[in-house]
Design a protein around this motif. Sequence first.
Motif, mmCIF file in Angstrom:
data_model
loop_
_atom_site.group_PDB
_atom_site.id
_atom_site.type_symbol
_atom_site.label_atom_id
_atom_site.label_comp_id
_atom_site.label_asym_id
_atom_site.label_seq_id
_atom_site.Cartn_x
_atom_site.Cartn_y
_atom_site.Cartn_z
ATOM 1 N N ASN A 145 56.692 48.120 90.939
ATOM 2 C CA ASN A 145 55.335 48.142 91.767
ATOM 3 C C ASN A 145 55.372 48.312 93.403
ATOM 4 O O ASN A 145 55.599 46.872 93.775
ATOM 5 C CB ASN A 145 54.733 46.452 91.179
ATOM 6 N N PRO A 146 55.861 49.586 93.408
ATOM 7 C CA PRO A 146 56.902 49.481 95.212
ATOM 8 C C PRO A 146 55.439 49.602 96.173
ATOM 9 O O PRO A 146 54.492 50.110 95.602
ATOM 10 C CB PRO A 146 57.983 50.705 94.714
ATOM 11 N N GLY A 147 55.705 49.193 97.485
ATOM 12 C CA GLY A 147 54.938 49.564 98.439
ATOM 13 C C GLY A 147 55.856 49.981 99.613
ATOM 14 O O GLY A 147 56.799 50.238 99.484
ATOM 15 N N PRO A 148 55.459 49.276 100.942
ATOM 16 C CA PRO A 148 56.000 49.601 102.204
ATOM 17 C C PRO A 148 57.455 48.321 102.006
ATOM 18 O O PRO A 148 57.380 47.190 101.467
ATOM 19 C CB PRO A 148 55.119 48.789 103.193
ATOM 20 N N ARG A 182 56.820 56.818 97.303
ATOM 21 C CA ARG A 182 55.972 55.570 97.445
ATOM 22 C C ARG A 182 56.261 54.286 98.047
ATOM 23 O O ARG A 182 55.304 53.012 98.690
ATOM 24 C CB ARG A 182 55.393 55.468 95.787
ATOM 25 N N VAL A 183 57.807 54.615 99.067
ATOM 26 C CA VAL A 183 57.603 53.139 100.015
ATOM 27 C C VAL A 183 58.063 53.332 101.450
ATOM 28 O O VAL A 183 58.865 53.830 101.205
ATOM 29 C CB VAL A 183 59.069 52.588 99.191
ATOM 30 N N PRO A 184 57.177 53.559 101.998
ATOM 31 C CA PRO A 184 57.132 53.515 103.738
ATOM 32 C C PRO A 184 57.714 52.541 103.867
ATOM 33 O O PRO A 184 58.331 51.191 103.929
ATOM 34 C CB PRO A 184 55.903 53.381 104.440
ATOM 35 N N MET A 185 59.153 52.582 105.143
ATOM 36 C CA MET A 185 60.039 51.921 105.295
ATOM 37 C C MET A 185 59.948 51.452 107.065
ATOM 38 O O MET A 185 60.471 52.511 107.526
ATOM 39 C CB MET A 185 61.767 51.460 104.835
ATOM 40 N N THR A 186 60.389 49.949 107.432
ATOM 41 C CA THR A 186 59.908 50.204 108.727
ATOM 42 C C THR A 186 61.134 48.890 108.918
ATOM 43 O O THR A 186 61.447 47.399 108.445
ATOM 44 C CB THR A 186 58.971 49.211 109.109
ATOM 45 N N PHE A 187 62.301 49.705 110.042
ATOM 46 C CA PHE A 187 63.025 48.742 110.537
ATOM 47 C C PHE A 187 63.199 48.082 111.555
ATOM 48 O O PHE A 187 62.893 48.177 112.839
ATOM 49 C CB PHE A 187 64.363 49.192 110.773
ATOM 50 N N VAL A 188 63.255 46.659 111.714
ATOM 51 C CA VAL A 188 62.740 45.425 112.847
ATOM 52 C C VAL A 188 63.720 45.009 113.290
ATOM 53 O O VAL A 188 64.899 44.271 112.420
ATOM 54 C CB VAL A 188 61.969 44.904 112.393
ATOM 55 N N THR A 248 52.268 44.497 119.806
ATOM 56 C CA THR A 248 52.484 43.259 119.143
ATOM 57 C C THR A 248 52.142 44.712 117.924
ATOM 58 O O THR A 248 51.577 44.999 117.682
ATOM 59 C CB THR A 248 51.908 41.861 118.670
ATOM 60 N N HIS A 249 53.253 44.243 116.952
ATOM 61 C CA HIS A 249 53.009 44.404 115.500
ATOM 62 C C HIS A 249 52.260 43.774 114.234
ATOM 63 O O HIS A 249 53.584 42.420 114.124
ATOM 64 C CB HIS A 249 53.556 45.318 114.677
ATOM 65 N N GLU A 250 51.943 44.525 113.009
ATOM 66 C CA GLU A 250 51.723 43.775 112.176
ATOM 67 C C GLU A 250 51.784 43.863 110.985
ATOM 68 O O GLU A 250 51.809 45.303 110.471
ATOM 69 C CB GLU A 250 49.943 42.407 111.906
ATOM 70 N N LEU A 251 53.022 43.806 110.280
ATOM 71 C CA LEU A 251 53.757 44.559 109.250
ATOM 72 C C LEU A 251 53.441 44.517 107.470
ATOM 73 O O LEU A 251 54.185 43.764 107.230
ATOM 74 C CB LEU A 251 54.794 44.794 110.006
ATOM 75 N N PRO A 252 52.308 45.107 107.204
ATOM 76 C CA PRO A 252 52.839 44.850 105.526
ATOM 77 C C PRO A 252 54.033 45.436 105.292
ATOM 78 O O PRO A 252 54.499 46.297 105.107
ATOM 79 C CB PRO A 252 51.286 45.675 105.238
ATOM 80 N N PHE A 253 53.998 44.051 103.844
ATOM 81 C CA PHE A 253 54.969 44.619 103.244
ATOM 82 C C PHE A 253 55.208 43.949 101.598
ATOM 83 O O PHE A 253 54.380 43.148 101.433
ATOM 84 C CB PHE A 253 56.899 44.031 103.866
ATOM 85 N N ARG A 254 55.919 44.476 100.872
ATOM 86 C CA ARG A 254 55.949 44.185 99.781
ATOM 87 C C ARG A 254 56.951 43.633 99.387
ATOM 88 O O ARG A 254 57.676 43.264 98.357
ATOM 89 C CB ARG A 254 55.438 45.248 98.324
ATOM 90 N N TYR A 255 58.338 44.273 100.027
ATOM 91 C CA TYR A 255 59.135 44.007 100.517
ATOM 92 C C TYR A 255 60.216 43.535 101.189
ATOM 93 O O TYR A 255 60.208 44.745 102.013
ATOM 94 C CB TYR A 255 60.402 44.523 98.909
ATOM 95 N N ALA A 256 60.809 42.352 101.748
ATOM 96 C CA ALA A 256 61.427 42.456 103.098
ATOM 97 C C ALA A 256 62.376 41.466 102.967
ATOM 98 O O ALA A 256 62.871 40.772 102.203
ATOM 99 C CB ALA A 256 60.130 41.616 103.506
ATOM 100 N N MET A 257 63.751 42.103 103.616
ATOM 101 C CA MET A 257 64.907 41.572 103.971
ATOM 102 C C MET A 257 65.279 41.270 105.628
ATOM 103 O O MET A 257 65.830 42.999 105.912
ATOM 104 C CB MET A 257 66.187 42.633 102.784
#
Length: 423
Positions: A145-148, A182-188, A248-257
Amino acid sequence: MAHIVILGAGLGGLSMAYAMRKAARHDDRVTVVSDDTHFHFVPSNPWVAVRWRKREDVDVELRPVLDRKGIGFDASGAKRVHPERNEIELTDGRLLSYDYLVIATGPKLAFEEVDGLGPQGHTASICHVDHAEQAASQWDAFVANPGPIVVGAVQGASCYGPAYEYAMIMDADLRRRKIRDRVPMTFVTAEPYVGHLGLGGVGDSKGMLESAMREHDIKWICNAKTTRVEADKMFVTEYDDLGHERRTHELPFRYAMMLPAFKGVDAVAGIEKLTNPRGFVVIDEFQRNPTYANVYAVGVCVAIAPIEATPVPTGVPKTGFMIESMVSATAENIRAVLDGREPSTRATWNAVCLADFGDRGVAFVALPQIPPRNLNWSSEGKWVHMAKIGFEKYFMHRMRTGGTEPAYERMVLDWLGVKKLKA
């Protein structure tokens, strides 16, 4: 006869045990103290977290290999070091005395410094094989069930390479599954720019990693302070180059590391003149504590000042080749003291990093790691991916058989044509 105790059995501790057993006199005792009965090859954790490796591929049971080398082993773990009386208080209440102590504990993972961070919170971790296995289970659910995705390193982190690796390895795995779209990815990252790596950059690391991020459709936010993490959202404050809040950022995610900041372990943290305010062991140029002359330290637990001030705090990484040079120097210096001589061997503190990107990768060589440098070099290609696989196989074989020479990374330096600069 002297009793030499190595506290910790990770990359630095186990290498130290083998090197010390080889360097020590015949009648000297060498004992390893750890809170784990197994060694795990941490650089493979990103692969474990997407099931490209299994735990048993990167795991070595310690007692049999140490027994074969004549090295003692105690898996009770350390509760507290008492350097003023040359003793370690073990977690079972026993006291273990030593003549020389080498602290090689690695770090304490400071997940608690960011609300909601870590495996007990809302983000995965690849810092320990236990975490990587948990991350793999979360990855299984995610790809169904992929997502951000949000991936990176929080303020105070001091090891950035694995964050870049894991971002690219996830990207490669998603592309193989044909669901990357199907997976937007953001590097923080707390780094002031992509490719800083806690080292002020190495070669063209900035250009190379920015190019890789663009090529793989990964957005990034630098100078980022992660303020808190909720079940499906990360809150990040971005700063400008002068340290002023930009947005400031509010970053939605379905998976985070997110890699955490590091601290010194509880067994040594807060011991005056042994550790700094973050709990890292203070050493001199010979890996020896200036106050307690029979206490040495190697690896991630060593205190190294940041290379430069950054708007958001960043730490300095301690890579495998750098750690191996610390190990070699420490073994030689302890042997010198045993023979009635003063320590004289200094670690090179060179950095060789092979960052795997799933099907290719980036290599960095910094001689020495802390600038100004004799060599400042980076390169990329499929050869890095193959070299990383080769290093894993070599190192696991070395740990299982009791090898002592850091030959592989020296071979890499020779291969890259920097033999004259490696010393």
